[in-house]
Design a protein around this motif. Structure first.
Motif, PDB file in Angstrom:
ATOM      1  N   PHE A   1       5.933   9.043  14.216  1.00  0.00           N
ATOM      2  CA  PHE A   1       4.524   8.803  13.889  1.00  0.00           C
ATOM      3  C   PHE A   1       4.186   9.388  12.528  1.00  0.00           C
ATOM      4  O   PHE A   1       4.809  10.338  12.055  1.00  0.00           O
ATOM      5  CB  PHE A   1       3.584   9.359  14.964  1.00  0.00           C
ATOM      6  CG  PHE A   1       3.523  10.868  15.044  1.00  0.00           C
ATOM      7  CD1 PHE A   1       2.764  11.621  14.143  1.00  0.00           C
ATOM      8  CD2 PHE A   1       4.209  11.557  16.039  1.00  0.00           C
ATOM      9  CE1 PHE A   1       2.701  13.008  14.225  1.00  0.00           C
ATOM     10  CE2 PHE A   1       4.154  12.945  16.127  1.00  0.00           C
ATOM     11  CZ  PHE A   1       3.399  13.672  15.212  1.00  0.00           C
ATOM     12  N   ILE A   2       3.185   8.785  11.889  1.00  0.00           N
ATOM     13  CA  ILE A   2       2.591   9.287  10.659  1.00  0.00           C
ATOM     14  C   ILE A   2       1.086   9.300  10.849  1.00  0.00           C
ATOM     15  O   ILE A   2       0.514   8.359  11.410  1.00  0.00           O
ATOM     16  CB  ILE A   2       2.965   8.419   9.445  1.00  0.00           C
ATOM     17  CG1 ILE A   2       4.478   8.439   9.203  1.00  0.00           C
ATOM     18  CG2 ILE A   2       2.232   8.881   8.191  1.00  0.00           C
ATOM     19  CD1 ILE A   2       4.936   7.511   8.080  1.00  0.00           C
ATOM     20  N   ILE A   3       0.421  10.363  10.399  1.00  0.00           N
ATOM     21  CA  ILE A   3      -1.030  10.475  10.484  1.00  0.00           C
ATOM     22  C   ILE A   3      -1.595  10.485   9.070  1.00  0.00           C
ATOM     23  O   ILE A   3      -1.511  11.497   8.359  1.00  0.00           O
ATOM     24  CB  ILE A   3      -1.455  11.734  11.255  1.00  0.00           C
ATOM     25  CG1 ILE A   3      -0.982  11.643  12.704  1.00  0.00           C
ATOM     26  CG2 ILE A   3      -2.973  11.922  11.188  1.00  0.00           C
ATOM     27  CD1 ILE A   3      -1.183  12.901  13.514  1.00  0.00           C
ATOM     28  N   TYR A   4      -2.124   9.338   8.652  1.00  0.00           N
ATOM     29  CA  TYR A   4      -2.748   9.238   7.331  1.00  0.00           C
ATOM     30  C   TYR A   4      -4.173   9.772   7.435  1.00  0.00           C
ATOM     31  O   TYR A   4      -4.995   9.230   8.178  1.00  0.00           O
ATOM     32  CB  TYR A   4      -2.765   7.788   6.855  1.00  0.00           C
ATOM     33  CG  TYR A   4      -1.412   7.136   6.812  1.00  0.00           C
ATOM     34  CD1 TYR A   4      -0.493   7.463   5.824  1.00  0.00           C
ATOM     35  CD2 TYR A   4      -1.052   6.173   7.750  1.00  0.00           C
ATOM     36  CE1 TYR A   4       0.757   6.852   5.784  1.00  0.00           C
ATOM     37  CE2 TYR A   4       0.189   5.556   7.715  1.00  0.00           C
ATOM     38  CZ  TYR A   4       1.090   5.906   6.729  1.00  0.00           C
ATOM     39  OH  TYR A   4       2.324   5.297   6.693  1.00  0.00           O
TER      40      TYR A   4
ATOM     41  N   GLY B   1      -7.208   0.247   0.401  1.00  0.00           N
ATOM     42  CA  GLY B   1      -5.962   0.490   1.126  1.00  0.00           C
ATOM     43  C   GLY B   1      -4.819   0.974   0.270  1.00  0.00           C
ATOM     44  O   GLY B   1      -3.719   1.208   0.777  1.00  0.00           O
ATOM     45  N   SER B   2      -5.072   1.154  -1.024  1.00  0.00           N
ATOM     46  CA  SER B   2      -3.994   1.563  -1.930  1.00  0.00           C
ATOM     47  C   SER B   2      -3.888   3.082  -1.986  1.00  0.00           C
ATOM     48  O   SER B   2      -4.710   3.809  -1.435  1.00  0.00           O
ATOM     49  CB  SER B   2      -4.261   1.014  -3.336  1.00  0.00           C
ATOM     50  OG  SER B   2      -5.421   1.624  -3.895  1.00  0.00           O
TER      51      SER B   2
ATOM     52  N   THR C   1      -5.826   4.686   8.779  1.00  0.00           N
ATOM     53  CA  THR C   1      -6.029   6.125   8.796  1.00  0.00           C
ATOM     54  C   THR C   1      -6.013   6.594  10.250  1.00  0.00           C
ATOM     55  O   THR C   1      -6.449   5.898  11.159  1.00  0.00           O
ATOM     56  CB  THR C   1      -7.357   6.507   8.131  1.00  0.00           C
ATOM     57  OG1 THR C   1      -8.427   5.734   8.712  1.00  0.00           O
ATOM     58  CG2 THR C   1      -7.307   6.265   6.637  1.00  0.00           C
ATOM     59  N   GLY C   2      -5.499   7.798  10.439  1.00  0.00           N
ATOM     60  CA  GLY C   2      -5.327   8.325  11.779  1.00  0.00           C
ATOM     61  C   GLY C   2      -3.886   8.229  12.231  1.00  0.00           C
ATOM     62  O   GLY C   2      -2.952   8.098  11.430  1.00  0.00           O
ATOM     63  N   TYR C   3      -3.697   8.260  13.535  1.00  0.00           N
ATOM     64  CA  TYR C   3      -2.367   8.302  14.143  1.00  0.00           C
ATOM     65  C   TYR C   3      -1.741   6.912  14.156  1.00  0.00           C
ATOM     66  O   TYR C   3      -2.337   5.948  14.639  1.00  0.00           O
ATOM     67  CB  TYR C   3      -2.495   8.835  15.575  1.00  0.00           C
ATOM     68  CG  TYR C   3      -1.222   8.839  16.377  1.00  0.00           C
ATOM     69  CD1 TYR C   3      -0.321   9.898  16.291  1.00  0.00           C
ATOM     70  CD2 TYR C   3      -0.922   7.790  17.234  1.00  0.00           C
ATOM     71  CE1 TYR C   3       0.843   9.910  17.044  1.00  0.00           C
ATOM     72  CE2 TYR C   3       0.234   7.792  17.996  1.00  0.00           C
ATOM     73  CZ  TYR C   3       1.113   8.849  17.891  1.00  0.00           C
ATOM     74  OH  TYR C   3       2.264   8.852  18.642  1.00  0.00           O
ATOM     75  N   ASN C   4      -0.527   6.796  13.613  1.00  0.00           N
ATOM     76  CA  ASN C   4       0.227   5.547  13.609  1.00  0.00           C
ATOM     77  C   ASN C   4       1.574   5.781  14.271  1.00  0.00           C
ATOM     78  O   ASN C   4       2.410   6.515  13.731  1.00  0.00           O
ATOM     79  CB  ASN C   4       0.459   5.060  12.177  1.00  0.00           C
ATOM     80  CG  ASN C   4      -0.810   4.633  11.467  1.00  0.00           C
ATOM     81  OD1 ASN C   4      -1.102   3.451  11.347  1.00  0.00           O
ATOM     82  ND2 ASN C   4      -1.582   5.608  10.989  1.00  0.00           N
ATOM     83  N   ASN C   5       1.794   5.165  15.425  1.00  0.00           N
ATOM     84  CA  ASN C   5       3.092   5.204  16.080  1.00  0.00           C
ATOM     85  C   ASN C   5       3.923   4.066  15.494  1.00  0.00           C
ATOM     86  O   ASN C   5       3.518   2.900  15.532  1.00  0.00           O
ATOM     87  CB  ASN C   5       2.941   5.035  17.586  1.00  0.00           C
ATOM     88  CG  ASN C   5       4.255   5.220  18.314  1.00  0.00           C
ATOM     89  OD1 ASN C   5       5.048   6.087  17.974  1.00  0.00           O
ATOM     90  ND2 ASN C   5       4.489   4.396  19.316  1.00  0.00           N
TER      91      ASN C   5
ATOM     92  N   VAL D   1      -2.667   1.251   3.487  1.00  0.00           N
ATOM     93  CA  VAL D   1      -3.252   1.997   4.606  1.00  0.00           C
ATOM     94  C   VAL D   1      -4.747   1.722   4.602  1.00  0.00           C
ATOM     95  O   VAL D   1      -5.454   2.132   3.676  1.00  0.00           O
ATOM     96  CB  VAL D   1      -2.979   3.507   4.498  1.00  0.00           C
ATOM     97  CG1 VAL D   1      -3.632   4.245   5.671  1.00  0.00           C
ATOM     98  CG2 VAL D   1      -1.484   3.794   4.449  1.00  0.00           C
ATOM     99  N   MET D   2      -5.238   1.039   5.622  1.00  0.00           N
ATOM    100  CA  MET D   2      -6.649   0.685   5.695  1.00  0.00           C
ATOM    101  C   MET D   2      -7.461   1.765   6.413  1.00  0.00           C
ATOM    102  O   MET D   2      -6.917   2.528   7.215  1.00  0.00           O
ATOM    103  CB  MET D   2      -6.825  -0.656   6.406  1.00  0.00           C
ATOM    104  CG  MET D   2      -6.081  -1.808   5.733  1.00  0.00           C
ATOM    105  SD  MET D   2      -6.457  -1.992   3.967  1.00  0.00           S
ATOM    106  CE  MET D   2      -8.217  -2.366   4.028  1.00  0.00           C
ATOM    107  N   GLN D   3      -8.750   1.802   6.124  1.00  0.00           N
ATOM    108  CA  GLN D   3      -9.642   2.770   6.746  1.00  0.00           C
ATOM    109  C   GLN D   3      -9.983   2.337   8.168  1.00  0.00           C
ATOM    110  O   GLN D   3     -10.404   1.203   8.397  1.00  0.00           O
ATOM    111  CB  GLN D   3     -10.933   2.901   5.927  1.00  0.00           C
ATOM    112  CG  GLN D   3     -11.927   3.910   6.469  1.00  0.00           C
ATOM    113  CD  GLN D   3     -11.418   5.344   6.364  1.00  0.00           C
ATOM    114  OE1 GLN D   3     -10.952   5.752   5.314  1.00  0.00           O
ATOM    115  NE2 GLN D   3     -11.508   6.083   7.448  1.00  0.00           N
ATOM    116  N   SER D   4      -9.811   3.214   9.132  1.00  0.00           N
ATOM    117  CA  SER D   4     -10.183   2.917  10.516  1.00  0.00           C
ATOM    118  C   SER D   4     -11.696   2.824  10.647  1.00  0.00           C
ATOM    119  O   SER D   4     -12.448   3.475   9.915  1.00  0.00           O
ATOM    120  CB  SER D   4      -9.652   3.988  11.460  1.00  0.00           C
ATOM    121  OG  SER D   4      -8.244   4.005  11.490  1.00  0.00           O
ATOM    122  N   ALA D   5     -12.153   2.020  11.607  1.00  0.00           N
ATOM    123  CA  ALA D   5     -13.588   1.850  11.821  1.00  0.00           C
ATOM    124  C   ALA D   5     -14.235   3.122  12.349  1.00  0.00           C
ATOM    125  O   ALA D   5     -15.383   3.439  12.001  1.00  0.00           O
ATOM    126  CB  ALA D   5     -13.834   0.692  12.792  1.00  0.00           C
TER     127      ALA D   5
END
Length: 284
Positions: free
Chosen positions: A118-121, A128-129, A62-66, A152-156
């Motif tokens: 980039f994708i921002i989940y 993660g599903s 989750t968040g910004y993914n380059n 897509v996993m949850q960021s800490a």
């Protein structure tokens, strides 16, 4: 064995070693590996091509993914240099589906076979599903598509937040930088997006994010020399200065102001209000 025979053998061994495949070469082609230093996250496949997706962690969070992309021709194992592509990430909810903020896909600077975006989940399920990704692309006038579910996993840390503004519009704010915070002044970069509809989240221009970083575990103290975040037309992101005076857990408190200087979300941090309702987190 005499010395005159040993020396040629040693020379041949050294020569063979020096000519072996370099770590920066693609094992299939012998050419320079243009994704060296990146980790493959996943692949999307169809009968013609394999879409390879890379980043620095090998996972989507989750968040910004380059994200770096390569398109491999399944018949030749060669990577495509002349594609144009778009993508659509979709989150499947029990009664609805929606997308998230994303960039265009462009050719990576200085690369022949790598494309970037980039994708921002903004959310995910606990396991993660829930997300799928579709890539539509064109090569030499021919249209193709590849799609599959992704993890897509949850960021800490809370590095992205989605909220309803006082103007009854939904926004997404995501932390982009710093990736490696330091004690001192850091370039703080965020993306600010507005939900146009369930599948469209365009960048919002010319808003302001006021910044008040605090350390909750250290008396909620702030830091000097911070600057508010303003829109940068060059990269369509918001930039400001973030002053971090020590390592630890920080809350980045924001207020989001529109072009008329009206507060759409967030509050000042005071003795009676220790945290804004609009915030992101980091720890280093």
């Amino acid at each position: 064995m005499t010395l005159k025979y040993i020396l040629p053998v040693l020379f041949f061994a050294l020569f063979a070693t020096s000519c072996s495949t370099d770590d920066n070469e693609d094992n299939n082609t012998g050419t320079v590996n243009e994704v060296a230093g990146l980790l493959k996250v996943t692949e999307l496949n169809n009968s013609t091509h394999t879409i390879e997706l890379f980043n620095t962690s090998g996972m989507f969070y989750t968040g910004y993914n380059n994200i770096s992309i390569r398109i491999k021709d399944n018949a030749t194992d060669n990577y495509v240099e002349n594609a144009t592509a778009t993508w659509m990430p979709v989150m499947q909810m029990p009664t609805m589906q929606h997308s998230c903020p994303k960039s265009a896909i462009t050719k990576a600077v200085g690369k022949e076979t790598v494309y970037n975006g980039f994708i921002i989940y903004q959310m995910t399920n606990t396991d993660g599903s829930g997300w799928s990704l579709t890539v539509d692309y064109t090569i030499d006038g021919m249209d193709y598509t590849a799609t599959d579910t992704i993890t897509v996993m949850q960021s800490a840390m809370q590095n992205v937040t989605s909220f309803m503004g006082s103007d009854n519009s939904r926004y997404v704010v995501a932390l982009v930088e710093p990736n490696n915070p330091i004690i001192g002044i850091n370039n703080l970069k965020t993306g600010v997006f507005k939900m146009e509809n369930m599948m469209s989240f365009p960048t919002i221009e010319n808003y302001t994010l006021t910044l008040d970083p605090r350390m909750p575990g250290m008396g909620n103290h702030s830091s000097p020399n911070n600057t508010d975040l303003t829109y940068n037309v060059a990269d369509t992101m918001y930039h400001g200065n973030l002053s971090l005076t020590m390592t630890g857990y920080w809350v980045l408190n924001f207020k989001m102001l529109n072009e008329a200087n009206e507060t759409l979300k967030g509050e000042d941090v005071t003795e009676n209000n220790i945290q804004s309702s609009l915030y992101l987190e980091l720890e280093f």
